[in-house]
Design an enzyme around this catalytic site. Structure first.
Site, mmCIF file in Angstrom:
data_model
loop_
_atom_site.group_PDB
_atom_site.id
_atom_site.type_symbol
_atom_site.label_atom_id
_atom_site.label_comp_id
_atom_site.label_asym_id
_atom_site.label_seq_id
_atom_site.Cartn_x
_atom_site.Cartn_y
_atom_site.Cartn_z
ATOM 1 N N LYS A 107 30.783 38.643 37.205
ATOM 2 C CA LYS A 107 30.781 39.529 38.378
ATOM 3 C C LYS A 107 29.541 40.422 38.360
ATOM 4 O O LYS A 107 28.899 40.629 39.385
ATOM 5 C CB LYS A 107 32.079 40.356 38.419
ATOM 6 N N GLN A 125 39.595 44.990 36.094
ATOM 7 C CA GLN A 125 39.820 43.618 35.639
ATOM 8 C C GLN A 125 41.245 43.467 35.084
ATOM 9 O O GLN A 125 41.665 44.240 34.238
ATOM 10 C CB GLN A 125 38.774 43.252 34.570
ATOM 11 N N ASP A 163 39.202 43.866 45.558
ATOM 12 C CA ASP A 163 40.030 42.715 45.160
ATOM 13 C C ASP A 163 41.092 42.402 46.225
ATOM 14 O O ASP A 163 41.679 41.317 46.217
ATOM 15 C CB ASP A 163 40.740 43.002 43.820
#
Ligand code: NAP
Length: 278
Positions: free
Chosen positions: A52, A96, A119
């Site tokens: 990422k 995460q 997200d």
């Protein structure tokens, strides 16, 4: 001839488009910053986080890394998220997953501001998706819609079957396909006679997390098959939820694993980051 849906190429195209857009934003004095939070040192999570960060660097998004030890208290993580929510220089926040067992992931997700929820996991983002309001969408299903559109596969009026109803893939996929005017059926582990249902599909999306469970007997002639699954087989090679070799000659189009859905997830995450500044 079966069309191989090339996620690597399509995700590359998207990243190039985003890079150009970000360069224009920078020229106009706007910078995008993604805060990436990792708790502990799970090796798989570290690989995802690094990928990422690399994608951010390529596109021109500034990424800020926050690393907490495995032993950190949940309150410490929540306080960090609150601080990032308030920071006007931070456009997007990504925590995460998975988090250590002593932390409540749902509580952490709910603490992220919906306006920075790149997200797309916050309940407000999920609600916005279902009622058709502008907001962030979970990246894997958003990537699948892009894969279909950019492969000239029309969705409108199609019979779509999704195998799997997870919050990250199956459910948001349902909402996105409905938005594209498909007729959608969602199957799961309690579904009776799965084959009968999957064989109805013009577009079959498999996100069951079961290695190569879908073979040619589950698939209608000429269907489009999207394989979300990601596994390592006995030879340590990546494979999906679909038995690619058995299915490929029966269908009109199919995603490979690797190189299908996988690369799209990061591309759509980058798109969500850019969306924070659009
Ligand atoms: P998940 O949370 O484990 O959900 C799996 C879903 O499949 C559940 O809804 C489950 O039903 C259903 N299911 C399991 N076995 C089934 C069966 N035999 N018949 C019908 N339905 C069945 O998984 P996920 O997070 O959605 O991920 C699915 C797969 O996609 C995994 O292999 C994951 O690694 C992969 N993935 C890849 C990406 C990517 O970027 N490429 C992103 C996300 C996920 P119940 O609800 O009844 O339990």
């Amino acid at each position: 001839m079966t069309q191989l849906i090339d996620g690597k190429r399509i995700s590359g195209e998207i990243k190039e488009e985003l890079k150009a857009e970000v360069a224009e934003m920078k020229a106009a004095g706007r910078e995008i910053c993604l805060a990436v939070v990792q708790v502990g040192e799970d090796p798989a999570s570290s690989v995802y986080v690094n990928n990422k960060k690399k994608a951010c660097a390529y596109i021109g998004i500034r990424s800020e890394a926050y690393e907490l030890p495995e032993s950190a208290e949940e309150e410490e993580l929540l306080a960090l998220v609150e601080q990032l929510n308030m920071d006007p220089k931070v456009n997007g926040i990504l925590v995460q997953l998975p988090l250590p067992a002593h932390m409540d992931a749902d509580k952490v997700i709910r603490t992220i501001s919906p306006d920075k929820d790149v997200d797309g996991f916050h309940p407000v983002s999920v609600g916005r998706l279902w009622i058709g309001e502008k907001g962030f969408c979970s990246c894997t299903p958003a990537g699948i819609i892009e894969l279909l559109k950019r492969s000239d596969i029309s969705i409108d009026g199609k019979e779509c079957v999704i195998v799997g109803r997870s919050n990250i893939v199956g459910k948001p996929m349902t909402a996105l396909l409905l938005r594209e005017n498909a007729t959608v059926t969602v199957a799961h582990s309690h579904t009776k006679d799965l084959k009968k249902i999957t064989k109805r599909a013009d577009i079959l999306i498999v996100a069951a997390g079961k290695q190569q469970m879908i073979d040619d007997t589950y698939v209608k002639d000429g269907a489009v098959v999207i394989d979300v699954g990601m596994h390592r087989n006995e030879q340590n090679k990546l494979c999906g939820d679909v038995d690619f070799e058995k299915v490929k000659d029966k269908v009109s189009a199919i995603t490979p694993v690797p190189g299908g859905v996988g690369p799209m997830t990061i591309a759509m995450l980058m798109n969500n980051c850019v969306e924070t500044a659009r």
